[in-house]
Scaffold this motif. Structure first.
Motif, short mmCIF file in Angstrom:
data_model
loop_
_atom_site.label_atom_id
_atom_site.label_comp_id
_atom_site.label_asym_id
_atom_site.label_seq_id
_atom_site.Cartn_x
_atom_site.Cartn_y
_atom_site.Cartn_z
N LYS A 1 0.35 4.19 0.71
CA LYS A 1 0.11 5.10 1.82
C LYS A 1 0.47 4.48 3.17
N ASP B 1 0.86 -1.18 0.00
CA ASP B 1 0.00 0.00 0.00
C ASP B 1 0.89 1.23 0.00
N ARG C 1 -4.53 14.16 4.27
CA ARG C 1 -4.56 12.89 3.57
C ARG C 1 -4.24 11.77 4.56
N PRO D 1 -7.60 9.47 -2.89
CA PRO D 1 -6.21 9.07 -3.18
C PRO D 1 -5.20 10.19 -2.92
N SER D 2 -5.57 11.40 -3.25
CA SER D 2 -4.65 12.53 -3.08
C SER D 2 -5.02 13.41 -1.90
#
Length: 438
Positions: free
Chosen positions: A7, A5, A128, A104-105
């Motif tokens: 992130k 992932d 985020r 996502p951003s």
């Protein structure tokens, strides 16, 4: 093998530095955050907050956050992100946290934060989701935008003031790009173009909103401004109106003309008044004929044309006989009537194209252009016939009209000036007057 992932940040095994406040047996990840983001946090001017996704608890805050909010590190780590919001904005926090977690951003939004002392300030938040081990955390970068808001408010106020001033003026105004697309239009220009609201024409092309002939002229004038980079002032007539125009170039950062500011004012009434005043300056108020100034102004022009083209000019110099006796015996009111009557007879005798003037007192002049010799005699006979008709019908008049005249002619090759013509005609007029007395 599972894909990683992007992130997710895998946490190292717990260390004593990471032990501390826990939730449901999970070690607090503040030490991991501090270790991995210390360089960013220590040097960032913006506020940086690490927030636990599930309850909004503040896990870490940088020095800028402590300074801005007025808390110590221990105090701010006991708060949640809800505590930093003004009350009416708190209901939005959960929704924004959810959006930041799935986008996502991340997300970007504006809100209002509150300091320890109760003062508030506007902020822009970029938030985020990241992961520290199995913990979902929101990384929020908070920027104090109070100065920007003040600047925006000043700009908005300035724009509103400018818009009010532009709309208050009677001049038509519009701002367009170099292709003619209207970017801003005031109310006067809107009415000129036949619309009710400026919004109806903003974004349209100026050249499409005016008749083709004016569009072509306008393009040529704008091209001149684009080429020279200098303002252009000009006047034209549109539909019987006199319009005064000013085009101002506006430049981009590279020094190129990228917009044109245009002003237009209807000066029709001004031109009419100017023409009226000019006519009054050239007109004898008593008789309505040209005065001496008007006669010289027009006669000089006609003389120049005759010298260039070879045309003939005949000057009739006329004196109203017996004016002194009329004034002395009957009064100046009767003298004025005699002058008015003489002027009317001259108008009825000569052509509309001829220049007829009262030079002053009892002296008149008529400048006739391009008349044949035989017609000159006809004019003289017509003049005396009208005088006789006037005198024959004088049932209530106390005076008779009588005129003496002298004639001088200008022809090509004769270098005589207007004053020469007048002098010659004046001498001949006095000879005729002497014969009458003799």
């Amino acid at each position: 093998m599972k894909k990683s992932d992007p992130k997710r940040i895998d946490a190292p095994p717990p260390t004593p530095a990471m032990q501390g406040r826990t939730t449901k047996g999970t070690a607090r990840p503040s030490a991991t955050l501090a270790t991995r983001y210390r360089l960013i946090m220590d040097h960032a001017r913006d506020i940086i907050l690490f927030v636990r996704r599930r309850d909004g608890g503040i896990l870490e805050a940088n020095a800028a956050a402590l300074k801005t909010y007025g808390y110590t590190r221990d105090e701010i780590l006991r708060l949640t992100i809800f505590d930093l919001r003004i009350p009416k904005e708190r209901r939005q926090v959960s929704v924004q946290m959810e959006k930041a977690d799935i986008a996502p951003s991340g997300i970007l939004f504006e809100t209002v934060h509150i300091r320890k002392d109760g003062t508030t300030f506007p902020v822009e938040v970029s938030s985020r989701s990241i992961h520290i081990g199995s913990e979902a955390i929101l990384l929020s970068i908070v920027r104090d935008i109070a100065d920007r808001k003040k600047t925006e408010e000043k700009m908005r106020s300035s724009e509103e003031t400018l818009r009010a001033l532009v709309n208050a003026t009677a001049e038509a105004f519009f701002l367009m790009n170099t292709n003619g697309v209207l970017l801003q239009v005031n109310e006067a220009m809107t009415r000129w173009l036949g619309f009710e609201h400026p919004e109806e024409i903003i974004g349209k092309n100026h050249y499409d909103l005016v008749p083709a002939i004016y569009a072509a002229q306008s393009r040529a004038q704008v091209d001149k401004v684009l080429q020279t980079g200098k303002p252009l002032r000009f006047e034209d007539r549109r539909g019987g109106r006199h319009i005064n125009h000013v085009l101002y170039p506006l430049f981009d950062d590279a020094g190129r003309v990228d917009r044109i500011a245009a002003f237009g004012s209807d000066i029709t009434e001004y031109r009419r008044l100017e023409e009226k005043l000019h006519l009054q300056a050239l007109t004898d108020q008593l008789t309505g004929l040209y005065n001496r100034r008007g006669f010289y102004f027009l006669a000089e022009q006609q003389l120049k044309v005759a010298k260039r083209t070879g045309g003939k000019i005949v000057l009739f110099y006329i004196d109203l006989d017996g004016m002194k006796e009329i004034n002395d015996t009957l009064g100046h009111a009767e003298g004025d009537k005699a002058l008015i009557a003489a002027a009317r007879i001259l108008r009825e005798t000569f052509r509309e194209a001829d220049t007829i003037a009262r030079l002053g007192g009892d002296e008149f002049a008529v400048l006739a252009v391009n008349i044949k010799a035989e017609f000159r005699r006809t004019l003289i006979d017509r003049l005396y016939a009208r005088i006789n008709t006037y005198n024959a019908a004088r049932t209530r008049r106390k005076f008779k009209l009588s005129m003496s005249l002298g004639i001088a002619e200008f022809q090509k090759g004769n270098a005589a000036s207007l004053q020469d013509l007048i002098s010659r005609a004046d001498k001949l007029m006095y000879l005729q007057k002497k014969k009458k007395k003799g």
